[in-house]
Design a protein around this motif. Structure first.
Motif, PDB file in Angstrom:
ATOM      1  N   LYS A   1      19.072  40.989  37.675  1.00  0.00           N
ATOM      2  CA  LYS A   1      18.383  40.547  38.909  1.00  0.00           C
ATOM      3  C   LYS A   1      17.619  41.695  39.547  1.00  0.00           C
ATOM      4  CE  LYS A   1      20.849  40.183  42.953  1.00  0.00           C
ATOM      5  NZ  LYS A   1      20.305  40.876  44.127  1.00  0.00           N
ATOM      6  N   ASN A   2      18.303  42.820  39.736  1.00  0.00           N
ATOM      7  CA  ASN A   2      17.685  43.892  40.517  1.00  0.00           C
ATOM      8  C   ASN A   2      16.634  44.683  39.737  1.00  0.00           C
ATOM      9  OD1 ASN A   2      19.148  43.068  42.667  1.00  0.00           O
ATOM     10  ND2 ASN A   2      20.761  44.615  42.453  1.00  0.00           N
TER      11      ASN A   2
ATOM     12  N   ARG B   1      16.616  40.212  50.080  1.00  0.00           N
ATOM     13  CA  ARG B   1      16.284  41.586  50.396  1.00  0.00           C
ATOM     14  C   ARG B   1      15.065  42.085  49.601  1.00  0.00           C
ATOM     15  NH1 ARG B   1      16.916  45.565  54.161  1.00  0.00           N
ATOM     16  NH2 ARG B   1      16.870  47.583  53.172  1.00  0.00           N
ATOM     17  N   SER B   2      14.941  41.596  48.362  1.00  0.00           N
ATOM     18  CA  SER B   2      13.880  42.109  47.490  1.00  0.00           C
ATOM     19  C   SER B   2      12.490  41.803  47.991  1.00  0.00           C
ATOM     20  CB  SER B   2      14.015  41.517  46.100  1.00  0.00           C
ATOM     21  OG  SER B   2      15.080  42.116  45.484  1.00  0.00           O
TER      22      SER B   2
ATOM     23  N   ARG C   1      21.412  47.360  56.850  1.00  0.00           N
ATOM     24  CA  ARG C   1      20.252  47.311  55.959  1.00  0.00           C
ATOM     25  C   ARG C   1      18.916  47.592  56.665  1.00  0.00           C
ATOM     26  NH1 ARG C   1      21.364  43.315  51.062  1.00  0.00           N
ATOM     27  NH2 ARG C   1      20.573  45.106  49.957  1.00  0.00           N
ATOM     28  N   PRO C   2      18.809  48.791  57.243  1.00  0.00           N
ATOM     29  CA  PRO C   2      17.546  49.156  57.907  1.00  0.00           C
ATOM     30  C   PRO C   2      16.421  49.358  56.895  1.00  0.00           C
ATOM     31  CG  PRO C   2      19.045  51.032  57.823  1.00  0.00           C
ATOM     32  CD  PRO C   2      19.792  49.866  57.254  1.00  0.00           C
TER      33      PRO C   2
ATOM     34  N   ASP D   1      13.842  51.778  57.696  1.00  0.00           N
ATOM     35  CA  ASP D   1      13.132  52.976  58.181  1.00  0.00           C
ATOM     36  C   ASP D   1      12.609  53.848  57.038  1.00  0.00           C
ATOM     37  OD1 ASP D   1      15.985  53.258  57.823  1.00  0.00           O
ATOM     38  OD2 ASP D   1      15.793  55.322  58.507  1.00  0.00           O
ATOM     39  N   MET D   2      13.371  53.997  55.959  1.00  0.00           N
ATOM     40  CA  MET D   2      12.931  54.864  54.859  1.00  0.00           C
ATOM     41  C   MET D   2      11.733  54.261  54.115  1.00  0.00           C
ATOM     42  SD  MET D   2      16.741  55.860  53.570  1.00  0.00           S
ATOM     43  CE  MET D   2      16.277  56.647  52.056  1.00  0.00           C
TER      44      MET D   2
ATOM     45  N   SER E   1      17.884  55.749  48.373  1.00  0.00           N
ATOM     46  CA  SER E   1      17.658  54.312  48.585  1.00  0.00           C
ATOM     47  C   SER E   1      16.891  53.745  47.392  1.00  0.00           C
ATOM     48  CB  SER E   1      16.861  54.068  49.865  1.00  0.00           C
ATOM     49  OG  SER E   1      16.320  52.754  49.849  1.00  0.00           O
ATOM     50  N   VAL E   2      17.491  52.729  46.769  1.00  0.00           N
ATOM     51  CA  VAL E   2      16.858  52.064  45.626  1.00  0.00           C
ATOM     52  C   VAL E   2      15.554  51.409  46.089  1.00  0.00           C
ATOM     53  CG1 VAL E   2      17.134  50.158  43.979  1.00  0.00           C
ATOM     54  CG2 VAL E   2      19.067  51.658  44.480  1.00  0.00           C
ATOM     55  N   GLY E   3      15.639  50.597  47.133  1.00  0.00           N
ATOM     56  CA  GLY E   3      14.468  49.837  47.586  1.00  0.00           C
ATOM     57  C   GLY E   3      13.351  50.736  48.096  1.00  0.00           C
TER      58      GLY E   3
ATOM     59  N   ASP F   1      28.090  47.454  44.079  1.00  0.00           N
ATOM     60  CA  ASP F   1      28.045  46.022  43.753  1.00  0.00           C
ATOM     61  C   ASP F   1      29.251  45.561  42.920  1.00  0.00           C
ATOM     62  OD1 ASP F   1      25.716  45.860  45.156  1.00  0.00           O
ATOM     63  OD2 ASP F   1      24.391  45.858  43.425  1.00  0.00           O
TER      64      ASP F   1
ATOM     65  N   ILE G   1      28.399  53.179  50.432  1.00  0.00           N
ATOM     66  CA  ILE G   1      26.987  52.759  50.548  1.00  0.00           C
ATOM     67  C   ILE G   1      26.778  51.776  51.707  1.00  0.00           C
ATOM     68  CG2 ILE G   1      24.980  51.806  49.307  1.00  0.00           C
ATOM     69  CD1 ILE G   1      26.075  54.268  47.877  1.00  0.00           C
TER      70      ILE G   1
ATOM     71  N   ARG H   1      28.248  39.325  45.784  1.00  0.00           N
ATOM     72  CA  ARG H   1      29.252  40.004  44.939  1.00  0.00           C
ATOM     73  C   ARG H   1      30.681  39.705  45.410  1.00  0.00           C
ATOM     74  NH1 ARG H   1      25.672  40.576  40.936  1.00  0.00           N
ATOM     75  NH2 ARG H   1      23.843  41.637  41.710  1.00  0.00           N
TER      76      ARG H   1
HETATM   77  C1  EPZ Z   1      19.739  47.684  46.229  1.00  0.00           C
HETATM   78  O1  EPZ Z   1      19.675  47.352  47.617  1.00  0.00           O
HETATM   79  C2  EPZ Z   1      20.316  46.480  45.536  1.00  0.00           C
HETATM   80  N1  EPZ Z   1      19.449  45.336  45.807  1.00  0.00           N
HETATM   81  C3  EPZ Z   1      21.717  46.205  46.045  1.00  0.00           C
HETATM   82  O2  EPZ Z   1      22.257  45.135  45.288  1.00  0.00           O
HETATM   83  C4  EPZ Z   1      22.580  47.434  45.812  1.00  0.00           C
HETATM   84  O3  EPZ Z   1      23.847  47.208  46.398  1.00  0.00           O
HETATM   85  C5  EPZ Z   1      21.938  48.647  46.473  1.00  0.00           C
HETATM   86  O4  EPZ Z   1      20.578  48.808  46.004  1.00  0.00           O
HETATM   87  C6  EPZ Z   1      22.690  49.928  46.205  1.00  0.00           C
HETATM   88  O5  EPZ Z   1      22.775  50.150  44.832  1.00  0.00           O
HETATM   89  C7  EPZ Z   1      18.336  45.168  45.120  1.00  0.00           C
HETATM   90  O6  EPZ Z   1      17.977  45.928  44.240  1.00  0.00           O
HETATM   91  C8  EPZ Z   1      17.546  43.950  45.434  1.00  0.00           C
HETATM   92  P1  EPZ Z   1      19.514  50.890  49.280  1.00  0.00           P
HETATM   93  P2  EPZ Z   1      18.813  48.232  48.620  1.00  0.00           P
HETATM   94  O7  EPZ Z   1      18.219  50.955  49.985  1.00  0.00           O
HETATM   95  O8  EPZ Z   1      17.639  48.786  47.923  1.00  0.00           O
HETATM   96  C9  EPZ Z   1      20.553  52.758  53.565  1.00  0.00           C
HETATM   97  C10 EPZ Z   1      23.244  43.008  44.988  1.00  0.00           C
HETATM   98  O9  EPZ Z   1      24.361  42.514  45.245  1.00  0.00           O
HETATM   99  N2  EPZ Z   1      19.134  52.602  53.922  1.00  0.00           N
HETATM  100  O10 EPZ Z   1      19.691  51.719  48.047  1.00  0.00           O
HETATM  101  O11 EPZ Z   1      18.597  47.406  49.815  1.00  0.00           O
HETATM  102  C11 EPZ Z   1      21.279  51.423  53.418  1.00  0.00           C
HETATM  103  O12 EPZ Z   1      21.690  50.909  54.662  1.00  0.00           O
HETATM  104  C12 EPZ Z   1      22.540  43.896  45.977  1.00  0.00           C
HETATM  105  O13 EPZ Z   1      22.635  42.757  43.955  1.00  0.00           O
HETATM  106  C13 EPZ Z   1      18.657  53.152  55.097  1.00  0.00           C
HETATM  107  O14 EPZ Z   1      19.398  53.757  55.873  1.00  0.00           O
HETATM  108  O15 EPZ Z   1      19.849  49.376  48.941  1.00  0.00           O
HETATM  109  C14 EPZ Z   1      22.419  51.820  52.512  1.00  0.00           C
HETATM  110  O16 EPZ Z   1      23.447  52.388  53.265  1.00  0.00           O
HETATM  111  C15 EPZ Z   1      23.227  43.970  47.284  1.00  0.00           C
HETATM  112  N3  EPZ Z   1      17.327  52.987  55.409  1.00  0.00           N
HETATM  113  C16 EPZ Z   1      21.832  52.878  51.610  1.00  0.00           C
HETATM  114  O17 EPZ Z   1      20.648  53.356  52.285  1.00  0.00           O
HETATM  115  C17 EPZ Z   1      16.461  52.339  54.590  1.00  0.00           C
HETATM  116  O18 EPZ Z   1      15.272  52.231  54.918  1.00  0.00           O
HETATM  117  C18 EPZ Z   1      21.438  52.416  50.225  1.00  0.00           C
HETATM  118  O19 EPZ Z   1      20.667  51.216  50.323  1.00  0.00           O
HETATM  119  C19 EPZ Z   1      16.955  51.798  53.373  1.00  0.00           C
HETATM  120  C20 EPZ Z   1      18.296  51.942  53.061  1.00  0.00           C
END
Ligand code: EPZ
Length: 423
Positions: free
Chosen positions: A24-25, A94-95, A123-124, A126-127, A165-167, A308, A330, A375
């Motif tokens: 999915k991701n 989220r995607s 789930r901010p 800001d980044m 941050s992945v996203g 996850d 996380i 999950r």
């Molecule tokens: C991705 O989410 C995945 N989703 C999540 O999978 C996964 O849990 C997560 O990465 C961590 O591996 C997708 O790929 C669609 P992050 P993402 O930005 O990108 C903080 C699932 O079940 N943060 O890596 O949203 C955030 O709050 C899902 O399939 C900021 O502070 O996660 C977290 O604590 C759920 N500011 C940390 O970073 C921001 O602008 C990591 O989040 C962005 C994130």
């Protein structure tokens, strides 16, 4: 007819083989990235899940033409138009945040609701905004909407993420590939899903180096063309079924499980006494007679143990003989399953926002419980496998966001799991 719960008749050891679906991701950001190309991309091994269906809706609303075949989907992005995306699709996953970088890169403008997703933390974004602003985007926040624009396209920049941050890494990549000049992303996420996005973009003509490291260097190019992309198997689905075997007992062949992306997970399973045999074509797992506790486990960014799979390992730890403590680093709201597990008879306690403790072995009794997120919902199905009697997991729609057909997959492993139809 709408399916919204799963019934599990517990107490059966698993045995058999199941093919692991596409990730999915990995699939969702690649689908969003097609917007940056002019032409057709053929994406194979897409998982048949509701989030992919919603991404198709989003792309369709932008003028993309999507054709489906037995091989996968073909997305033709030659006629993308600036339009407001359907609110329901944006807010329910989220995607949709990937649309920020992709649409700004393609059309110079984006107007969308805040993205939704699972209730696992604040789930901010800001980044994401910081990275795109550094490359020239300007954002205006309205009550529930984000309006963004970039005049004359993105320019290259030095982007430093203080947290992984992945996203945000994916959005920065999407903006950088067509930007004027050079972009450096430091503190980039190394997750296999980010690597898959890089591979897709490179196949479309992008220039990216440092793939798989925490420093990505991107030289912007003028245009990108479509390409063929095979979505790798889902390491989280494979991990869920691995912990299903540990929770229920027995053994399974997880066909196409991406073992090279699952080292930390396999290491934990072995620590719990499982036999794991890895190969290029999948993973064989056999539960031990007496499961060992994980003792201390901390989730982390790749290549550490994935957040996850935190709920799934927590459920398996209930069957182990001894004490386990799991720390979530996380997301701050990922222990929703503790209360329903306690209702089923589990000896588990939330110590604080980040830590949970399990005293095993627990004998679980089947109950009717709620799934609140993807999950955690899948982990409750695993709890149902372990329990005596019948469990009903309500909120199947959350599980369908990421698992093609968890009931069918577990049935192939000999479990008695049924999706319940409601009028
Ligand atoms: C991705 O989410 C995945 N989703 C999540 O999978 C996964 O849990 C997560 O990465 C961590 O591996 C997708 O790929 C669609 P992050 P993402 O930005 O990108 C903080 C699932 O079940 N943060 O890596 O949203 C955030 O709050 C899902 O399939 C900021 O502070 O996660 C977290 O604590 C759920 N500011 C940390 O970073 C921001 O602008 C990591 O989040 C962005 C994130």
């Amino acid at each position: 007819m709408q399916i919204d719960s799963i019934r599990v008749d517990g107490g059966v050891c698993l045995q058999g083989k199941v093919k692991i679906q596409g990730s999915k991701n990995a699939c969702l950001p690649v689908m969003a990235a097609t917007l940056l190309t002019k032409g057709e991309s053929q994406i194979t091994n897409c998982p048949k899940i509701s989030d992919v269906f919603r991404m198709k809706q989003l792309l369709g609303s932008m003028g993309c033409i999507i054709r489906e075949s037995s091989k996968g989907i073909t997305i033709d992005t030659s006629r993308v138009q600036r339009k407001k995306m359907p609110s329901e699709a944006v807010q329910s996953m989220r995607s949709s945040i990937c649309m920020l970088g992709a649409l700004l890169g393609r059309t110079g403008e984006v107007y969308m609701e805040y993205p939704g997703g699972c209730v696992i933390g604040a789930r901010p974004i800001d980044m994401h905004l910081m990275a795109l602003e550094k490359m020239g985007a300007v954002f205006r926040m309205e009550e529930e909407m984000i309006y963004g624009s970039v005049e004359n396209g993105f320019h290259g920049a030095d982007i430093e993420f203080s947290k992984v941050s992945v996203g945000a890494t994916e959005n920065a990549l999407l903006a950088a590939v067509l930007a004027k000049g050079h972009t450096r992303i430091s503190g980039a996420a190394k997750e296999p899903e980010v690597q898959a996005l890089c591979r897709y973009l490179v196949n479309c003509g992008a220039q990216i180096s440092g793939i798989g490291s925490e420093r990505l260097e991107i030289e912007g190019v003028e245009t990108l063309h479509g390409c063929k992309m095979w979505i790798p198997a889902d390491r989280i689905v494979a991990g869920t079924y691995l912990f299903a075997v540990l929770a229920a007992g027995g053994s399974a062949w997880l066909e196409e499980a991406p073992c090279d992306q699952m080292e930390a997970v396999i290491e934990v399973a072995r620590r719990m006494g499982a036999v794991c045999q890895t190969g290029e074509d999948g993973l064989y797992v056999q539960a031990p007679e007496r499961l060992q506790p994980v003792r201390r486990l901390k989730t982390g960014v790749y290549p550490d143990f994935p957040t996850d799979l935190q709920s799934a390992v927590l459920v398996a730890a209930l069957r182990a003989e001894g004490v386990s403590e799991i720390e979530e680093t996380i997301f701050e709201n990922r222990f929703h399953i503790v209360e329903p597990l306690r209702d089923m008879g589990a000896n588990v306690k939330v110590l604080d926002e980040r830590r949970v403790k399990v005293w095993g072995p627990s004998v679980l009794t089947g109950k009717s419980v709620e799934a609140w997120e993807l999950r955690g919902g899948a982990a409750m199905v695993l709890a149902g496998l372990m329990a005596d009697g019948v469990s009903t997991i309500n909120g199947y729609r959350y599980i369908m966001r990421g698992y093609e057909n968890i009931a069918k997959d577990l049935t192939e492993l000999g479990a008695r799991v049924f999706s319940v139809r409601e009028a």
